[in-house]
Structures are given as structure tokens and as C-alpha cells.
Write a protein that holds these residues in place. Sequence first.
Motif, short mmCIF file in Angstrom:
data_model
loop_
_atom_site.label_atom_id
_atom_site.label_comp_id
_atom_site.label_asym_id
_atom_site.label_seq_id
_atom_site.Cartn_x
_atom_site.Cartn_y
_atom_site.Cartn_z
N ASP A 166 0.80 -1.22 0.00
CA ASP A 166 0.00 0.00 0.00
C ASP A 166 0.84 1.27 0.00
O ASP A 166 0.31 2.36 0.16
CB ASP A 166 -0.99 -0.01 1.18
N ARG A 208 -12.65 6.21 12.04
CA ARG A 208 -12.88 5.20 11.01
C ARG A 208 -12.10 5.58 9.75
O ARG A 208 -11.44 4.77 9.11
CB ARG A 208 -14.37 5.10 10.69
N LEU A 209 -12.18 6.88 9.41
CA LEU A 209 -11.50 7.39 8.22
C LEU A 209 -9.99 7.16 8.33
O LEU A 209 -9.38 6.53 7.46
CB LEU A 209 -11.82 8.88 8.10
N ARG A 212 -8.85 3.54 8.27
CA ARG A 212 -8.77 2.93 6.94
C ARG A 212 -7.46 3.27 6.24
O ARG A 212 -6.89 2.46 5.53
CB ARG A 212 -9.92 3.41 6.05
N VAL A 213 -6.98 4.50 6.47
CA VAL A 213 -5.85 4.97 5.66
C VAL A 213 -4.50 4.38 6.11
O VAL A 213 -3.58 4.30 5.33
CB VAL A 213 -5.80 6.51 5.65
N ARG A 214 -4.42 3.92 7.34
CA ARG A 214 -3.14 3.42 7.88
C ARG A 214 -2.01 4.42 7.64
O ARG A 214 -1.19 4.28 6.73
CB ARG A 214 -2.79 2.05 7.31
N LEU A 215 -1.97 5.44 8.48
CA LEU A 215 -1.01 6.53 8.34
C LEU A 215 0.42 6.06 8.60
O LEU A 215 0.64 5.22 9.47
CB LEU A 215 -1.35 7.64 9.33
N GLU A 219 3.27 11.02 7.59
CA GLU A 219 1.92 11.58 7.42
C GLU A 219 1.36 12.08 8.75
O GLU A 219 0.69 13.11 8.81
CB GLU A 219 1.00 10.54 6.77
N ARG B 208 -1.90 11.56 -1.72
CA ARG B 208 -1.63 10.13 -1.58
C ARG B 208 -2.39 9.57 -0.38
O ARG B 208 -3.02 8.53 -0.45
CB ARG B 208 -0.12 9.92 -1.39
N LEU B 209 -2.34 10.34 0.73
CA LEU B 209 -3.01 9.92 1.95
C LEU B 209 -4.53 9.77 1.71
O LEU B 209 -5.11 8.71 1.98
CB LEU B 209 -2.73 10.97 3.03
N PHE B 210 -5.14 10.83 1.18
CA PHE B 210 -6.59 10.78 1.03
C PHE B 210 -7.02 9.90 -0.15
O PHE B 210 -8.16 9.47 -0.22
CB PHE B 210 -7.17 12.19 0.94
N ARG B 212 -5.58 6.99 -0.64
CA ARG B 212 -5.62 5.66 -0.02
C ARG B 212 -6.92 5.43 0.74
O ARG B 212 -7.47 4.34 0.75
CB ARG B 212 -4.48 5.51 0.99
N VAL B 213 -7.42 6.49 1.39
CA VAL B 213 -8.54 6.29 2.30
C VAL B 213 -9.87 6.13 1.57
O VAL B 213 -10.79 5.53 2.08
CB VAL B 213 -8.62 7.45 3.33
N ARG B 214 -9.96 6.62 0.34
CA ARG B 214 -11.21 6.57 -0.43
C ARG B 214 -12.38 7.10 0.40
O ARG B 214 -13.19 6.35 0.94
CB ARG B 214 -11.49 5.16 -0.95
N LEU B 215 -12.44 8.42 0.45
CA LEU B 215 -13.45 9.11 1.26
C LEU B 215 -14.86 8.88 0.74
O LEU B 215 -15.07 8.80 -0.47
CB LEU B 215 -13.15 10.61 1.24
N ASP B 216 -15.81 8.79 1.65
CA ASP B 216 -17.21 8.79 1.21
C ASP B 216 -17.76 10.21 1.31
O ASP B 216 -17.11 11.12 1.83
CB ASP B 216 -18.05 7.74 1.95
#
Lengths: 236, 236
Positions: A166, A208-209, A212-215, A219, B208-210, B212-216
Motif C-alpha cells: 500500500d 474510522r477514516l 482505513r488509511v493506515r497513516l 503523514e 496520496r493519503l486521502f 488511499r482512504v477513499r473518502l465517502d
Amino acid sequence: MHGPIRIVLVNPTHPGNIGAAARAMKTMGLSRLHLVTPEHFPHADASARASGADDLLVNAAVCDNLEAALSGCALVFGASARHRRMEWPERTPRQAAEEAHGCIGEVAFVFGREHSGLTNQELAHCNALVHIPCDTEFSSLNLAAAVQVIAYELRLASLESPAAHDGVERPADAAAIERFHAHLEETLIAIGFLDPANPRKLMQRLRRLFGRVRLDDNEVNILRGVLTQVQKHLRR
Amino acid sequence: MHGPIRIVLVNPTHPGNIGAAARAMKTMGLSRLHLVTPEHFPHADASARASGADDLLVNAAVCDNLEAALSGCALVFGASARHRRMEWPERTPRQAAEEAHGCIGEVAFVFGREHSGLTNQELAHCNALVHIPCDTEFSSLNLAAAVQVIAYELRLASLESPAAHDGVERPADAAAIERFHAHLEETLIAIGFLDPANPRKLMQRLRRLFGRVRLDDNEVNILRGVLTQVQKHLRR
């Protein structure tokens, strides 16, 4: 480890397809091309479409018949666009690639003519058919595209399946993540976005956000830098 | 079941490749082709190589820029031939196909120019890269051949049992994500965290960070609410 794998093109009509097939093979680490009675070969179109895979064309074995092209092979797969009247063992490309990979002897993948494929007589030389699962309403796969799919599966079989990467260099540890969440909450309260008396589920949603991203460490540092800068503005 | 999947070709040079890509798509049941500033299109070579997939060419969306081609997409993969200097999330074709299959929103697979691929700026629009594991000594995969491999994996994923979806209810579309990034950048400049004269790679790292997270949708609203609140404090 498998023995050498050869790609056999039976009676190809368009020399461009021979070149494109050679290129498809070379991108996937295959080098042994056998041609059974090609209509036009060598040909400028073949060289043009090979685009750097000319060495495969120079070294291609041109044969008078399929038997000669299969000489020395321990396992033969025949590419088949559609189901035949004749029952024959059939494999998916993945199954065939795995079998080929597990075979100690030489293996051939045979591809038929652009418009008519392989004859039943030619199929009879094959241990099994390989069927690329095309859309049933449009199964007109280009010859080199079919070679590309099979060569791709052969390459996958030869590689160990790599784990999903990732892009995270140094994942931050849980304590650093907790400090970030605390800093975030404090800042959101300071700017009046989060009301501690009525928090709803805001922090939960943000957790939750960022969960998911695994900082990674870097970062976390960037995000905390942003929060600190916001706080400085509030103190003015 | 996944949403519609589109194939985006960025600035293709050879119209023949556009036709061959359309044919590759159609054999695998894909129909939505987007072209960003193609050098020559429509063109006789495209139609010739489409070989029965002309309907995809007729219905292709021709766009002025990548943003337009990605409009409405919830998940974007960028095909990448080689490893980049900057780390970016990476998937194998199989992993990407499975993720695409599990995504409720629209998904795009973006392919770059024949000779130079995608720019870093274009890659920044992608949630992850897809790397087709070519031979390291000859990785010159033809554009349509790359589309064929990805389309083949997408078809396999669609034939397998339905994937568990990724828990994101309403993934935000690409345009909403772009507005969020613009809002973020503006705010970071306003608080003095980002120096436009010396941006380093800050926005790229945050993308890159956001990515990865795939925001809703809901999350985008929360984050933009935070930014707006910070801006209000600055105006006081």
C-alpha cells in the motif's frame, strides 16, 4: 521450475500479428517462437509491430507442420476460442499456466489461424484446450492479444504472488495515532467544530477514516503540523 | 456487483492502438471508453483495428483533460509500467480487478501515453497504481495489450462469486475529491503551513493519503466543514 515454454502460431495470416505476438511474449519473459507455415514471414509489418522484440523473430523456428513445431514437447495446450463439438479436456489460462509451470519437460501453447482457429486434427495434438473466457457475444480476440493473456498468466505462475503493497513506508504505531486523534479532537473543539456537550459521532467517524488509511510516521507529522499551525492562529 | 467500469486512454498517439484497445475491451465485456486529447481520432486505423468493436469508438467520450474523463468516478487506478520515485499505493492487476469488482461506484482504469505513460500530476488523481508484472529487461507492453490484460482480469473478477464490498457506503466522486483538495490547499496556504513559493511535495503527499482512504460523501462533508471553520477563525 518449468522447462522452456514455446509459443506456436499455426498458419498466421497477418505478419503484424506475428510481431505483436513476439512483443507480447518478450514482455512476459518468453523467447521461443515457432511458426507453422506463416503466410508472410519475414515481413516489415512483423518487425514494426515487434517493437524491440526483433530477436524473437530472428530466432523463430519456421516449420512445415505442427508435428515439427511440437517436437520435444512434454505438454501441449491448444488455444480455443469456443467450445468444440468434440469433447476435449479444457483448462482456464490460469490452470494451464500452473500446469505448465509445474511441468519439468518442454511445454507448448498452440494458437490457430486468425479467422478459423485450429482444426480438429491439430487439436488432437494437444493434451488440453485453453479457453480464454471472452464475452459470449463478442469473442473475437486478436491473435497477439490471446498470446498476451496466456503469456501474462505464465509470468504470474513463474512469480510468487506479491502481497498488496500500500505504499506505506513506516506505518505509525498505535500510540502516535492516539496522540494524533487527541490533538485533532482538541483542535476541533478549539475552532468550535466539535461541541463536547454534543459530540454526535464525529470523532468516531474520523477514527474510522484515519483507521482505513493506515497513516505512516511522516503523514502523522504532516497532519499534526497542520493542527499546530491552526492552534497558533487561535492564540493570536 | 460493481458499478460501470471505464477505460481511460490519456493522449494516445497511434489511432490503431485506440481501435485495438476497444476490441480488447469488448471481448471482455467492457464498453465504456474515454479518450483524453487523442492525437488522431476518429481515424481509419482505429476503426480497422477495432474489428467489430466500432460501437465502442462511436460511443467513446473524448475529453479535454483527465479530470473530465474521471468525472463521477469513485475509484481510479492508474496503469504504471515502472516504479516511481514517489511511493504510491500499488496493486497487481488481479488485486485491482477484485477491488473494482467490490466497489459500488464507478471505477476508472487510466492508461498513459505509449512512450511516456502518465505524468506525476496525472498519477495524483489515482487512488492506486496497477503494475503489470513485465520482464524487467523488456517491459515495453503495447497499450492495447495492457488494456487486454486488465480487461481480462476484470472479466475473471466478474465471473467469480460477488466480492465483499469495502464498507464505503457512498464513495465520493472524483470532482468532490478535487474540490476538497482545492479547499485543503487554500486553507493550508491561509494558515501559513503551505508556502506556494516552496510547496515541496506537501499536496502530493496529502493526495496520496486521502487517495488511499477513499473518502465517502459524508467524510468529505466533515473534512470540508473543518476547513470552513478554520477559515472563519482566520477572518475574524
